[in-house]
Design a protein around this motif. Sequence first.
Motif, PDB file in Angstrom:
ATOM      1  N   ILE A  23       0.852  -1.200   0.000  1.00 33.22           N
ATOM      2  CA  ILE A  23       0.000   0.000   0.000  1.00 33.22           C
ATOM      3  C   ILE A  23       0.883   1.244   0.000  1.00 33.22           C
ATOM      4  O   ILE A  23       0.658   2.189  -0.758  1.00 33.22           O
ATOM      5  CB  ILE A  23      -0.945   0.007   1.229  1.00 33.22           C
ATOM      6  CG1 ILE A  23      -1.961  -1.122   1.132  1.00 33.22           C
ATOM      7  CG2 ILE A  23      -1.647   1.352   1.366  1.00 33.22           C
ATOM      8  CD1 ILE A  23      -2.861  -1.276   2.348  1.00 33.22           C
ATOM      9  N   SER A  26       2.739   2.082  -3.486  1.00 32.45           N
ATOM     10  CA  SER A  26       1.959   2.785  -4.520  1.00 32.45           C
ATOM     11  C   SER A  26       1.525   4.166  -4.028  1.00 32.45           C
ATOM     12  O   SER A  26       1.452   5.122  -4.798  1.00 32.45           O
ATOM     13  CB  SER A  26       0.765   1.950  -5.001  1.00 32.45           C
ATOM     14  OG  SER A  26      -0.138   1.764  -3.959  1.00 32.45           O
ATOM     15  N   GLN A  49      -5.842   7.671   8.389  1.00 37.63           N
ATOM     16  CA  GLN A  49      -4.954   8.272   7.391  1.00 37.63           C
ATOM     17  C   GLN A  49      -5.224   9.761   7.271  1.00 37.63           C
ATOM     18  O   GLN A  49      -6.363  10.223   7.356  1.00 37.63           O
ATOM     19  CB  GLN A  49      -5.160   7.611   6.015  1.00 37.63           C
ATOM     20  CG  GLN A  49      -4.110   8.055   5.006  1.00 37.63           C
ATOM     21  CD  GLN A  49      -4.163   7.271   3.704  1.00 37.63           C
ATOM     22  OE1 GLN A  49      -5.205   6.753   3.329  1.00 37.63           O
ATOM     23  NE2 GLN A  49      -3.046   7.211   3.008  1.00 37.63           N
ATOM     24  N   ASP A  68     -11.117   0.997  -2.394  1.00 42.36           N
ATOM     25  CA  ASP A  68     -10.153  -0.109  -2.303  1.00 42.36           C
ATOM     26  C   ASP A  68     -10.741  -1.239  -1.453  1.00 42.36           C
ATOM     27  O   ASP A  68     -11.133  -1.008  -0.292  1.00 42.36           O
ATOM     28  CB  ASP A  68      -8.850   0.424  -1.676  1.00 42.36           C
ATOM     29  CG  ASP A  68      -7.697  -0.539  -1.848  1.00 42.36           C
ATOM     30  OD1 ASP A  68      -7.872  -1.738  -1.547  1.00 42.36           O
ATOM     31  OD2 ASP A  68      -6.623  -0.094  -2.280  1.00 42.36           O
ATOM     32  N   MET A  92       3.936   9.696   1.990  1.00 44.13           N
ATOM     33  CA  MET A  92       3.047   8.866   2.817  1.00 44.13           C
ATOM     34  C   MET A  92       3.961   7.983   3.650  1.00 44.13           C
ATOM     35  O   MET A  92       4.869   7.348   3.129  1.00 44.13           O
ATOM     36  CB  MET A  92       2.095   7.987   1.983  1.00 44.13           C
ATOM     37  CG  MET A  92       1.022   7.261   2.793  1.00 44.13           C
ATOM     38  SD  MET A  92       0.093   8.308   3.952  1.00 44.13           S
ATOM     39  CE  MET A  92      -0.666   9.517   2.875  1.00 44.13           C
TER      40      MET A  92
HETATM   41  C1  LIG Z   1      -5.703   2.149   3.796  1.00 45.33           C
HETATM   42  C2  LIG Z   1      -5.245   2.496   2.397  1.00 45.33           C
HETATM   43  C3  LIG Z   1      -4.582   3.685   2.171  1.00 45.33           C
HETATM   44  C4  LIG Z   1      -4.165   4.028   0.886  1.00 45.33           C
HETATM   45  N1  LIG Z   1      -3.534   5.225   0.696  1.00 45.33           N
HETATM   46  C5  LIG Z   1      -3.203   5.594  -0.559  1.00 45.33           C
HETATM   47  C6  LIG Z   1      -2.611   6.867  -0.799  1.00 45.33           C
HETATM   48  O1  LIG Z   1      -2.335   7.657   0.102  1.00 45.33           O
HETATM   49  N2  LIG Z   1      -2.318   7.176  -2.084  1.00 45.33           N
HETATM   50  C7  LIG Z   1      -2.563   6.338  -3.134  1.00 45.33           C
HETATM   51  O2  LIG Z   1      -2.281   6.700  -4.276  1.00 45.33           O
HETATM   52  N3  LIG Z   1      -3.111   5.131  -2.925  1.00 45.33           N
HETATM   53  C8  LIG Z   1      -3.430   4.724  -1.671  1.00 45.33           C
HETATM   54  N4  LIG Z   1      -3.987   3.495  -1.457  1.00 45.33           N
HETATM   55  C9  LIG Z   1      -4.077   2.551  -2.597  1.00 45.33           C
HETATM   56  C10 LIG Z   1      -5.247   2.886  -3.494  1.00 45.33           C
HETATM   57  O3  LIG Z   1      -6.447   2.438  -2.938  1.00 45.33           O
HETATM   58  C11 LIG Z   1      -5.054   2.261  -4.889  1.00 45.33           C
HETATM   59  O4  LIG Z   1      -4.866   0.868  -4.761  1.00 45.33           O
HETATM   60  C12 LIG Z   1      -3.836   2.828  -5.584  1.00 45.33           C
HETATM   61  O5  LIG Z   1      -3.830   4.236  -5.508  1.00 45.33           O
HETATM   62  C13 LIG Z   1      -3.845   2.408  -7.065  1.00 45.33           C
HETATM   63  O6  LIG Z   1      -2.733   2.974  -7.670  1.00 45.33           O
HETATM   64  P1  LIG Z   1      -1.671   2.087  -8.473  1.00 45.33           P
HETATM   65  O7  LIG Z   1      -2.464   1.495  -9.614  1.00 45.33           O
HETATM   66  O8  LIG Z   1      -0.625   3.047  -8.907  1.00 45.33           O
HETATM   67  O9  LIG Z   1      -1.156   1.039  -7.501  1.00 45.33           O
HETATM   68  C14 LIG Z   1      -4.404   3.132  -0.192  1.00 45.33           C
HETATM   69  C15 LIG Z   1      -5.071   1.933   0.056  1.00 45.33           C
HETATM   70  C16 LIG Z   1      -5.483   1.605   1.328  1.00 45.33           C
HETATM   71  C17 LIG Z   1      -6.184   0.311   1.582  1.00 45.33           C
END
Ligand SMILES: Cc1cc2nc3c(=O)[nH]c(=O)nc-3n(C[C@H](O)[C@H](O)[C@H](O)COP(=O)(O)O)c2cc1C
Length: 155
Positions: A23, A26, A49, A68, A92
């Motif tokens: 997590i 990304s 968060q 998500d 982050m």
């Molecule tokens: C608890 C939690 C916090 C998350 N925080 C972020 C975040 O701050 N920024 C972000 O881009 N994705 C965050 N994600 C992941 C997103 O839900 C998503 O999977 C991701 O942004 C997809 O981007 P990618 O295709 O580049 O992996 C988080 C997921 C979870 C479960």
Amino acid sequence: MLVRLIYASYSTTDLSKQDIKHILRSSQKNNGEKRISGVLFYSDRYFLQCLEGERHAVNETYLRISLDPRHAKCVLIEYRAVPSRLFPRWAMEHVSFFGGMDNELILKYSETGVFQPFQFTPHQANAFLAEVATISEQLGQALERSKPKLQLEMD
Ligand SMILES: Cc1cc2nc3c(=O)[nH]c(=O)nc-3n(C[C@H](O)[C@H](O)[C@H](O)COP(=O)(O)O)c2cc1C
């Protein structure tokens, strides 16, 4: 406009350190590109968060995160315009609660000593985050100090 968004949620499964790392990886990539900073807490399956940055970037990111499937029951604790960031250094960062300092901090903001971010009022969440930001700042300074200084070599 600079905004800060704070939400709490509950993970759908018991996530491992590796899952959290995924997590974060990304998050740091995406947030860095959008100039979003913040912090992610995970304890006893609860997430808290904080996302701060430009309004549209924060909105878009929160909407994506809320869909998500790794977590559910997203509760928006606070969303407001702020004059400055609490975590300018962090695209982050994950903060976990193992050390004595962290437990003291949880106890300070809870009746039970258990991390229950759904119970946080906006005021408590901000006070809690402000303390974490101070600790992170001190940590950053300590890390800076421990870096070996560049030696100037002169003839
Ligand atoms: C608890 C939690 C916090 C998350 N925080 C972020 C975040 O701050 N920024 C972000 O881009 N994705 C965050 N994600 C992941 C997103 O839900 C998503 O999977 C991701 O942004 C997809 O981007 P990618 O295709 O580049 O992996 C988080 C997921 C979870 C479960």
